[in-house]
Every structure is written in C-alpha cells, then in structure tokens.
Design an enzyme around this catalytic site. Structure first.
Site, PDB file in Angstrom:
ATOM      1  N   ARG A 166       0.849  -1.182   0.000  1.00 40.81           N
ATOM      2  CA  ARG A 166       0.000   0.000   0.000  1.00 40.81           C
ATOM      3  C   ARG A 166       0.882   1.229   0.000  1.00 40.81           C
ATOM      4  NH1 ARG A 166      -3.847   2.382   4.797  1.00 40.81           N
ATOM      5  NH2 ARG A 166      -1.926   3.548   5.192  1.00 40.81           N
ATOM      6  N   TYR A 178      -3.095  11.781   5.617  1.00 42.30           N
ATOM      7  CA  TYR A 178      -3.362  10.436   6.128  1.00 42.30           C
ATOM      8  C   TYR A 178      -2.356   9.425   5.580  1.00 42.30           C
ATOM      9  CZ  TYR A 178      -5.124   5.775   6.573  1.00 42.30           C
ATOM     10  OH  TYR A 178      -5.197   4.435   6.850  1.00 42.30           O
ATOM     11  N   ASP A 229      -5.259   3.844  -0.161  1.00 47.56           N
ATOM     12  CA  ASP A 229      -6.370   4.043   0.769  1.00 47.56           C
ATOM     13  C   ASP A 229      -6.878   5.476   0.676  1.00 47.56           C
ATOM     14  OD1 ASP A 229      -8.157   4.030   2.838  1.00 47.56           O
ATOM     15  OD2 ASP A 229      -6.707   3.532   4.411  1.00 47.56           O
ATOM     16  N   HIS A 231      -9.412   6.425   2.557  1.00 48.61           N
ATOM     17  CA  HIS A 231      -9.779   6.634   3.958  1.00 48.61           C
ATOM     18  C   HIS A 231     -11.002   7.536   4.120  1.00 48.61           C
ATOM     19  CE1 HIS A 231      -8.731   6.572   8.346  1.00 48.61           C
ATOM     20  NE2 HIS A 231      -8.380   5.356   7.946  1.00 48.61           N
ATOM     21  N   GLU A 255      -9.086   1.621  -1.677  1.00 45.75           N
ATOM     22  CA  GLU A 255      -9.751   1.286  -0.419  1.00 45.75           C
ATOM     23  C   GLU A 255     -10.524   2.467   0.161  1.00 45.75           C
ATOM     24  OE1 GLU A 255      -8.223   0.430   4.147  1.00 45.75           O
ATOM     25  OE2 GLU A 255      -6.919  -0.064   2.459  1.00 45.75           O
ATOM     26  N   GLU A 281     -13.494  -1.866   6.747  1.00 48.53           N
ATOM     27  CA  GLU A 281     -12.779  -2.045   8.003  1.00 48.53           C
ATOM     28  C   GLU A 281     -13.564  -1.503   9.196  1.00 48.53           C
ATOM     29  OE1 GLU A 281      -9.663   1.556   8.708  1.00 48.53           O
ATOM     30  OE2 GLU A 281      -9.152   0.189   7.083  1.00 48.53           O
ATOM     31  N   ARG A 302     -13.599  -5.800   3.571  1.00 49.46           N
ATOM     32  CA  ARG A 302     -12.499  -5.641   4.511  1.00 49.46           C
ATOM     33  C   ARG A 302     -12.923  -5.796   5.973  1.00 49.46           C
ATOM     34  NH1 ARG A 302      -9.231  -1.823   5.242  1.00 49.46           N
ATOM     35  NH2 ARG A 302      -7.532  -3.334   5.395  1.00 49.46           N
ATOM     36  N   GLU A 358      -4.175  -7.433   5.149  1.00 47.07           N
ATOM     37  CA  GLU A 358      -3.326  -6.321   5.566  1.00 47.07           C
ATOM     38  C   GLU A 358      -2.399  -6.775   6.692  1.00 47.07           C
ATOM     39  OE1 GLU A 358      -3.865  -1.637   6.928  1.00 47.07           O
ATOM     40  OE2 GLU A 358      -5.519  -3.055   7.205  1.00 47.07           O
ATOM     41  N   TRP A 421     -12.026  11.803   8.898  1.00 48.20           N
ATOM     42  CA  TRP A 421     -10.617  11.432   9.062  1.00 48.20           C
ATOM     43  C   TRP A 421     -10.391  10.051   8.452  1.00 48.20           C
ATOM     44  CZ3 TRP A 421      -7.939   7.371  11.290  1.00 48.20           C
ATOM     45  CH2 TRP A 421      -6.545   7.517  11.257  1.00 48.20           C
TER      46      TRP A 421
END
Length: 421
Positions: A166, A178, A229, A231, A255, A281, A302, A358, A421
């Site tokens: 990643r 991030y 990602d 995020h 992601e 996630e 995920r 991951e 975030w």
C-alpha cells in the site's frame, strides 16, 4: 446397547461438559507501544483461550462493556456452545450492533474458538475446514512525506519480499496527510489524549495521488501489487474520478474511497471506473455490507474479526461474498493485537474466497507481550500448527505497560469544516 453402556457414555459426556465449563473470564488492558484490550477465558478443565477486543481510541468503552455486562453472563456456561453464546450476546443484548458491542462479542468468540481448537488438539484452520492455501498473501504500508520518499519506501518493501504494498504520500498543502506514519514499519495514528487536528483538500489530493502511482510504475514496473487508501475522504463523484485516473496503473484496489453508510453511493463509483474497490474495516455486521455485496458494488470486503463479531460472524460475511465472486481483504493494522492477527491468519488459510490480508508489523514490545507462532516469508504470512490460534499473552509483562490514553485524529478542511478522518 446395554443400559450400563448408556450410563457410562452419559457419565463421560457429563464429565466432558464439566471440563468445558467457563470458570473465569477477565480483561487485560495493556499498552506496549499502543493500547490493546484482551479477553482471557478459562475452563474447569484448565484450557485457556484469548481474544482481542481492541477498539482504537475507545478501548476502555469495550473493556467496561465486557466487565460489566458480558463476563458475568459467561461464568458457568459451556465453552463449546460457541454459536449459542454468540446469539445470546447479540440477540440477547437487545441493543444490537455497533463497534463496542461487536468488538466485545468478537473477543469472546475468538477466545472460544481458541479453546475449542485446543481441546480438539488441532490448529484453528483445521477446525474450520482445513487449508485452502499454503500461505496468506499480505500487503505492507509504504509511505513518505513526498513522492520520492514513498517510492523509496516501496522499494524497501520489495527488497523484504513483499508482493503487495500500500502506497501513501504526503501531499503539498495538506497538514499531516493520512497514512504518513511516524515509524518506518508501522503506522500508528492514535497520538494524543485528545484528538489532534489534521487537514484535507480533495483537489490537492486528486492532483497528486496519480503522480505517485505513475512514478511507482515507472520505477518498479507492474510485477508487484499496489494499493491505495482513500480513507473515506472523497465524495462518490470524487472517488469515481480518482478511480478512473488510477486505471492505467492497475491497482490491486482503491480502499475506502467514500463513506459507506449509504451503500448505494458505490453504484456511482462503479459506473465510472474499473479500478477494484475495497471497503469495510469499520463494518460491524453483515447488514453493513449486504447491499454492497449483493449488488456487486465492491470487489473486496475488509470487515475483520475484531470489529465484526469474530470468526462466527465473519464466516457468514465471507460466505455471502463468495456467492458474488467478492473476496476477503481483512483489515490488519496495528490496532489489531497479535491475538487477532493469529486468528485472522487461520481464517485466511481456510476461507475459500480469500483475497489478501493487511499486515502492519507490531513493535518488539507488543510481540513480547503476545508470543505467537505465525511468521512472514516471501510475501506471505503463515499460521502455525500449534493447537488453537497460536497466540498467547504474557500477563506479567503486560502489567508493565499500563493503559496510555490515546485517540485518533480528526480532519478539517481549510475553512475549518469537519471532514472524515
């Protein structure tokens, strides 16, 4: 069969049930570099199982839920009745779902599977159904303050044998972008007792991220899998734009491109890009991803053991995903303790529709507190053959690392608006 034989079998069965009876359950909160919440369950027969209940930035909420509401209901129960205990903790609570409840259930569930596998004398993956693969493909986190630093970091992961990486980079004009960690091998964002403030600017990111992957492919070619990602930072239209711009670089996945509370928004992204999409996630139950899976709006789910109800519930999510050729890609940042990683690797070794795992490496102190038998080799993690999930906890050492209040950051736009975030 004679009555005497029936009585003998009944006596043996009763004795076995007695040995499986839960006599003690406790919670250990320790901070060997970051906070972890661990559940330890003991049976009358002397078999012990452990499970991870860590919820990053909200650890004590889960610990309290376990101590005050869950553990008192476990004492005296048969540790072998995993499904019934899961249903009791989920349906019986009335206030279902949510990260605190599901993390607590997950810890109990994984500890019970650990006990069951130990009693069976086999590694957990065998109890689940045996191997589907010899090793578990994992990806590491490469990052840097700018493109050049990230390119160098990816090269270091390639040198270590990783086949999937990643890549995240700082972006000029964005404060504390991030994914840019303070360490070289792991990224631990929880950094203050009160949330620190980071920045975000979508336009700057959209102009910069494709340049990163262009440089990575020019430098290393296309032999390694690259991931990125988002995020939860982009709107659906912005995420679709990013996915389309990244198509020439053949990412393994993009992601968490946009928040998924409204699952249907992924339809817009799907209509405009063929870049594979991964999300989940922060999911806690199958209901968080039901529409995403059934409408084939994602490629990888995920959800992970520690936040989605443990092995019992993650199996259901994976089975639903398999009907639609969607694969697993479980979260595995450092906010999973080695107890979660060990159990996840047994799950990954078994699950037929596995995609990738991951893998952020823990600190040396964490590895000492949680001895484990899994290991990394040539881009793959391998679970061990120890009965159970192969991870234990050194409680005496854990006591040397008291709880250290830390919370995840927040993000604000340039005008001060709160963002994801």
């Amino acid at each position: 069969m004679a009555d005497a034989d029936h009585k003998k079998l009944a006596t043996e069965a009763a004795g076995t049930t007695k040995e499986r009876r839960i006599t003690d359950a406790r919670v250990v909160v320790t901070s060997p570099g970051r906070n972890f919440v661990t559940v330890i369950i003991e049976t009358e027969g002397g078999v012990t199982g452990i499970g991870d209940a860590t919820l990053n930035g909200r650890e004590l909420a889960v610990a309290s839920y376990l101590v005050e509401h869950v553990i008192p209901a476990l004492i005296g129960r048969d540790a072998a009745q995993i499904e019934d205990i899961w249903q009791y903790l989920y349906r019986g609570a009335y206030w279902r779902r949510g990260p605190v409840t599901m993390s607590a259930i997950a810890a109990i569930d994984v500890a019970l599977w650990d006990i069951k596998a130990k009693m069976a004398g086999m590694p957990l993956y065998q109890l689940l159904g045996g191997r589907s693969r010899e090793g578990v493909l994992v990806y590491g986190h490469a990052n840097g303050g700018d493109i050049e630093e990230t390119v160098d970091a990816v090269g270091r992961y390639i040198d270590m044998g990783y086949k999937a990486i990643r890549a995240q980079s700082g972006v000029p004009g964005i404060k504390d972008a991030y994914g840019v960690g303070r360490g070289t091998m792991y990224y631990e964002p929880a950094d203050n007792s009160l949330p620190s403030v980071t920045g975000w600017d979508t336009r700057k990111a959209l102009n910069y991220v494709p340049r990163l992957f262009d440089k990575l492919r020019l430098t290393y070619g296309f032999d390694h899998h690259l991931l990125h990602d988002g995020h939860h930072r982009y709107t659906p239209q912005e995420a679709a734009n990013l996915g389309k711009m990244l198509e020439p670089y053949q990412l393994f996945w993009l992601e968490d491109a946009t928040p998924a509370e409204n699952q249907e928004v992924f339809r817009l992204i799907r209509q405009h890009t063929v870049t594979p999409l991964a999300v989940g996630e922060v999911f806690n139950t199958i209901w968080d991803c039901k529409d995403l899976i059934e409408e084939q709006l994602i490629d990888y789910i995920r959800a992970t053991l520690v936040h989605a109800g443990g092995i019992t519930h993650l199996r259901r999510i994976a089975d639903l995903a398999s009907l639609y050729q969607i694969r697993t890609g479980c979260h595995g940042a450092t906010d999973l303790s080695p107890a979660s990683m060990g159990a996840a690797l047994h799950f990954d070794t078994w699950v037929p529709n596995f995609g990738i795992q991951e893998y952020m490496r823990h600190s040396d102190a964490t590895d000492e507190v949680f001895p484990h038998d899994y290991h990394f080799a040539d881009g793959y993690l391998h679970c061990g053959e120890t009965p159970g999930h192969g991870v234990t906890i050194d409680e005496a050492l854990a006591k040397k690392y008291p709880y250290d209040p830390k919370q995840l950051p927040v993000a604000r736009l340039a005008d001060g608006t709160m963002w994801n975030w």
